[in-house]
Structures are given as C-alpha cells and as structure tokens.
Design a protein around this motif. Structure first.
Motif, short mmCIF file in Angstrom:
data_model
loop_
_atom_site.label_atom_id
_atom_site.label_comp_id
_atom_site.label_asym_id
_atom_site.label_seq_id
_atom_site.Cartn_x
_atom_site.Cartn_y
_atom_site.Cartn_z
N SER A 69 52.93 -52.00 -14.76
CA SER A 69 52.87 -52.79 -13.52
C SER A 69 51.70 -53.77 -13.50
CB SER A 69 52.76 -51.85 -12.31
OG SER A 69 51.60 -51.02 -12.42
N ALA A 70 50.69 -53.55 -14.36
CA ALA A 70 49.52 -54.44 -14.39
C ALA A 70 49.67 -55.58 -15.39
CB ALA A 70 48.27 -53.64 -14.73
N TRP A 71 50.68 -55.49 -16.25
CA TRP A 71 50.75 -56.43 -17.36
C TRP A 71 51.06 -57.86 -16.96
CZ3 TRP A 71 49.05 -56.95 -22.05
CH2 TRP A 71 48.62 -55.81 -22.74
N ARG A 72 51.79 -58.04 -15.89
CA ARG A 72 52.11 -59.40 -15.47
C ARG A 72 50.83 -60.17 -15.14
NH1 ARG A 72 55.93 -61.21 -10.31
NH2 ARG A 72 55.59 -63.47 -10.53
N GLY A 73 49.97 -59.56 -14.31
CA GLY A 73 48.71 -60.20 -13.95
C GLY A 73 47.79 -60.37 -15.14
N ILE A 74 47.76 -59.37 -16.02
CA ILE A 74 46.90 -59.46 -17.21
C ILE A 74 47.36 -60.59 -18.12
CG2 ILE A 74 46.27 -58.27 -19.35
CD1 ILE A 74 46.31 -55.64 -17.75
N ALA A 75 48.66 -60.69 -18.34
CA ALA A 75 49.19 -61.73 -19.23
C ALA A 75 48.94 -63.12 -18.67
CB ALA A 75 50.69 -61.50 -19.46
N VAL A 171 42.36 -66.28 -11.84
CA VAL A 171 41.68 -65.34 -10.94
C VAL A 171 42.66 -64.72 -9.96
CG1 VAL A 171 40.00 -65.17 -9.06
CG2 VAL A 171 39.43 -66.45 -11.12
N VAL A 172 43.52 -65.55 -9.36
CA VAL A 172 44.48 -65.05 -8.38
C VAL A 172 45.50 -64.11 -9.04
CG1 VAL A 172 46.31 -65.73 -6.77
CG2 VAL A 172 44.17 -67.02 -6.85
N ALA A 173 45.87 -64.37 -10.28
CA ALA A 173 46.79 -63.48 -11.00
C ALA A 173 46.11 -62.17 -11.38
CB ALA A 173 47.31 -64.18 -12.26
N GLN A 174 44.81 -62.24 -11.64
CA GLN A 174 44.08 -61.05 -12.07
C GLN A 174 43.89 -60.04 -10.93
OE1 GLN A 174 39.73 -61.22 -12.87
NE2 GLN A 174 40.28 -60.78 -15.00
N LYS A 175 43.75 -60.54 -9.72
CA LYS A 175 43.45 -59.68 -8.57
C LYS A 175 44.45 -58.53 -8.39
CE LYS A 175 41.65 -58.42 -4.58
NZ LYS A 175 40.39 -57.66 -4.48
N PRO A 176 45.77 -58.78 -8.34
CA PRO A 176 46.71 -57.66 -8.17
C PRO A 176 46.67 -56.67 -9.34
CG PRO A 176 47.77 -59.76 -7.70
CD PRO A 176 46.46 -60.08 -8.34
N ALA A 177 46.41 -57.16 -10.55
CA ALA A 177 46.36 -56.27 -11.71
C ALA A 177 45.25 -55.24 -11.58
CB ALA A 177 46.18 -57.08 -12.99
N LEU A 178 44.17 -55.61 -10.89
CA LEU A 178 43.04 -54.71 -10.72
C LEU A 178 43.34 -53.56 -9.76
CD1 LEU A 178 40.24 -57.42 -10.62
CD2 LEU A 178 40.52 -55.64 -12.37
N ALA A 179 44.44 -53.66 -9.03
CA ALA A 179 44.86 -52.55 -8.18
C ALA A 179 45.60 -51.48 -8.99
CB ALA A 179 45.78 -53.06 -7.07
N ARG A 180 45.97 -51.82 -10.22
CA ARG A 180 46.80 -50.92 -11.03
C ARG A 180 46.13 -50.51 -12.34
NH1 ARG A 180 49.55 -54.88 -8.43
NH2 ARG A 180 51.34 -54.24 -7.16
N ALA A 181 45.08 -51.21 -12.73
CA ALA A 181 44.38 -50.91 -13.98
C ALA A 181 42.88 -51.08 -13.76
CB ALA A 181 44.87 -51.81 -15.11
N SER A 182 42.09 -50.51 -14.65
CA SER A 182 40.63 -50.60 -14.50
C SER A 182 40.14 -51.99 -14.86
CB SER A 182 39.95 -49.56 -15.40
OG SER A 182 40.09 -49.93 -16.77
N ALA A 183 38.93 -52.30 -14.43
CA ALA A 183 38.33 -53.60 -14.75
C ALA A 183 38.22 -53.79 -16.25
CB ALA A 183 36.95 -53.71 -14.09
N LEU A 184 37.87 -52.73 -16.97
CA LEU A 184 37.73 -52.82 -18.43
C LEU A 184 39.08 -53.07 -19.09
CD1 LEU A 184 35.91 -52.70 -20.89
CD2 LEU A 184 36.14 -50.20 -20.89
N GLN A 185 40.12 -52.40 -18.64
CA GLN A 185 41.45 -52.61 -19.20
C GLN A 185 41.93 -54.05 -18.96
OE1 GLN A 185 43.52 -49.45 -17.12
NE2 GLN A 185 43.85 -48.34 -19.04
N VAL A 186 41.77 -54.52 -17.73
CA VAL A 186 42.23 -55.86 -17.39
C VAL A 186 41.48 -56.91 -18.21
CG1 VAL A 186 42.30 -57.59 -15.55
CG2 VAL A 186 43.00 -55.24 -15.08
N THR A 187 40.18 -56.73 -18.37
CA THR A 187 39.38 -57.70 -19.13
C THR A 187 39.69 -57.63 -20.62
OG1 THR A 187 37.61 -57.44 -17.50
CG2 THR A 187 37.05 -58.53 -19.56
N THR A 188 39.78 -56.42 -21.16
CA THR A 188 40.02 -56.25 -22.60
C THR A 188 41.34 -56.89 -23.02
OG1 THR A 188 38.77 -54.18 -22.65
CG2 THR A 188 40.32 -54.58 -24.46
N PHE A 189 42.41 -56.58 -22.32
CA PHE A 189 43.71 -57.08 -22.73
C PHE A 189 43.91 -58.54 -22.32
CE2 PHE A 189 44.19 -52.57 -23.19
CZ PHE A 189 45.00 -52.45 -24.32
#
Length: 327
Positions: A69-75, A171-189
């Motif tokens: 569920s976090a991958w859309r925002g991360i990508a 930034v706006v795409a990243q925000k929802p991803a942070l509700a589903r994954a950790s800050a480190l996961q979102v940044t790393t990927f």
C-alpha cells in the motif's frame, strides 16, 4: 499537552532542524562536485551513495520491504523528487544566475501548500500563508544579492520550474506513504527508485570520475550520505508528524543558512541586502510555524481540527500537526 506528545513534537522539530542544516550544507559540496561532474552523473553518484548508506542501515535495523500500500507514494516520490528533481535542478542552475534560480525554485513550497490543501486536506491558516510570503521574498532577496554577472536562459528557467513542480509533487506523494511505512523505508526505496531512474547517466559518471579531482568525488559522496540519506530520512520522520505545507515552509530557512555557511566555510562575506534576505527567510519560517493563541478551554478542540490528519490519506497524528516550531 501530555509528556509523550510533547516529546514527539520536539523530536519532529529536531528532525526538521537536521534536515534544513544538511540541505544548506549541500551548497558548498554542490559547487565543488558540480564543477567536475555533469548534472546527470552528479545526481546518479549522489543517489547511489545515498542508497548504499540507507541500504546498510536498513539491513542492520531489519526494516524489510515496505507494504504494498505504500509503494505508490514511494515510487512517485522516487521518480519525481529523488530522480527527476535532482537532475533538472543540477542542470537548471548551470543555465541561470542565482537570483533567477531562487525566484523559480522557491515556488516549490508554495506549490506544496496548494497541492497539500487540495489533495491531502492540509489546513492553510493565514499565519502559514503570511509566513511563506515573507520567506519567499527573503529567498529571492538572498538569490538576487548573491548573483554575479551570470545570465539566464529560457531553458534554465523552464528547468528550475520543472524542479519546483517535481519537488512539490514528490513531497505530496510521499506523505500518504508515511502512514503505511517507516520514514527509513520510504526514504531508502525512494532513493533506490531515483538511482535506477538515473542509470542512463552511468557512462558519464564512470568517465568523469576518472578525471575528477578527489575533492569533487568526496563531495559527491558527502551529498549522498548526509544531505540525501540522512536529511531525507529526518525529513520523512518530521513529515509523518506534521503537514506537508508546514514542512515545505520550513525549508525556507535553507537560504539563510546557506548565507551563514558560505560566510564561515567559503569566506564569502554577505552584504546588507543578503543579510536582510536571510532574516526575512527566518522570520517567515517562524511565522508559518506558529499558531494563534486560543483560550485554554478551547485549545484541545482547536488542536484536533485541521491539518493533514483531517483526511485518512494523510495518515498523521492529528494532535501533532498543529505543533509550533521548536525555539
């Protein structure tokens, strides 16, 4: 306010401070590395260094892969912010003078506020808007005062504008991803996605690395480890606990810090106009991060209102979103 909430508030504020300090420090390193590496090669080298550092930390911490569920925002953030933004910004700043770059690139936080309000439900209180207006004026003043005799091209302006749009969208795409994954996961990927996107510049990076002075290469690695790996992680940590609009406004402190670091590290003594612009940047950040006083009986109800927490998409904790900046 409870002690756990106060501690979380202070931790988020400290993370934001680390981010703006490291992003400001990137100014000196970019000047060194950018003289030896082309825009695409510099972006790839920076992102590859950052991805390696983040990957090592993630393995030690056993972070694992983010949920689906976090991958859309991360990508989206990886393509727009980590990849596209870094390339076009490096390229654009070679085409325009500092004043033009400041004017165009610093539209980014304003776009974040507009997109955050439209897509994430971020509140846009008058203090936030007023503070951003003051900071934007300060950023442009700093840029104009530090400009040399360089010119501006239509291509450079377009590239800087594209960088601002990509920054805001990321930034706006990243925000929802942070509700589903950790800050480190979102940044790393996100960093890994950006590095993969920049792989077409691998040939340039390898060829230029052989001719580049060691100082330029070390500065490129520094950009990857600190202003990218560390600063983007602390950014994500703070973003998860406040609104995208407020975080965007906080980055207006960067031009003021660049002035100070250029003075201390490069010996570039700022003029009165530059100092005035830096002061405006900091004053605007202070205004945008503050909130109006409310009666004690109504404070709890007011704090639970606006902000990214007003929508499930944002995924942040509502009480922390209206937190004032640390002193």
């Amino acid at each position: 306010m409870t002690k756990p909430l106060l501690r979380a508030e202070r931790a988020a504020a400290a993370a934001a401070v680390v981010t703006v300090l490291l992003w400001a420090s990137a100014f000196v390193s970019i000047r060194s590395a950018g003289s030896a590496y082309s825009p695409g090669a510099l972006a790839l080298g920076r992102l590859a260094s950052g991805a390696l550092a983040l990957g090592a930390i993630s393995l030690v911490r056993r972070e694992g892969v983010p949920p689906r569920s976090a991958w859309r925002g991360i990508a989206v953030s990886g393509v727009l912010w980590f990849g596209f933004y870094m390339v076009v910004l490096n390229w654009g700043e070679q085409q325009v003078d500092a004043g033009t770059a400041a004017l165009v690139v610093n539209i980014g936080p304003i776009l974040i506020a507009l997109l955050g309000s439209r897509l994430l439900g971020d509140a846009m209180p008058p203090r936030l808007l007023a503070g951003m207006a003051v900071s934007f004026a300060g950023a442009v003043t700093v840029g104009l005062s530090m400009s040399g005799n360089g010119g501006s091209s239509v291509l450079g302006v377009v590239l800087c504008l594209l960088a601002a749009v990509a920054y805001a969208g990321g930034v706006v795409a990243q925000k929802p991803a942070l509700a589903r994954a950790s800050a480190l996961q979102v940044t790393t990927f996100g960093c890994l996605v950006g590095a993969v996107m920049c792989l077409p510049f691998a040939g340039q990076l390898v060829g230029q690395a052989g001719d580049a002075p060691l100082s330029a290469t070390l500065n490129m690695v520094y950009l990857g480890v600190f202003p990218t790996a560390l600063a983007f992680t602390t950014w994500a940590y703070a973003l998860a606990r406040t609104t995208a609009s407020k975080m965007g406004a906080t980055t207006y402190a960067v031009p003021a810090l660049v002035v100070l670091m250029s003075w201390l590290v490069l010996g570039e003594v700022p003029g009165l106009l530059t100092l005035a612009g830096g002061a405006l940047c900091l004053a605007g950040v202070a205004v945008s991060r503050s909130r109006a006083r409310v009666p004690a009986t109504a404070e709890t109800g007011a704090g639970a209102g606006g902000g990214a927490g007003a929508t499930p998409m944002a995924g942040a904790e509502p009480p922390a979103e209206e937190a004032p900046a640390s002193k």
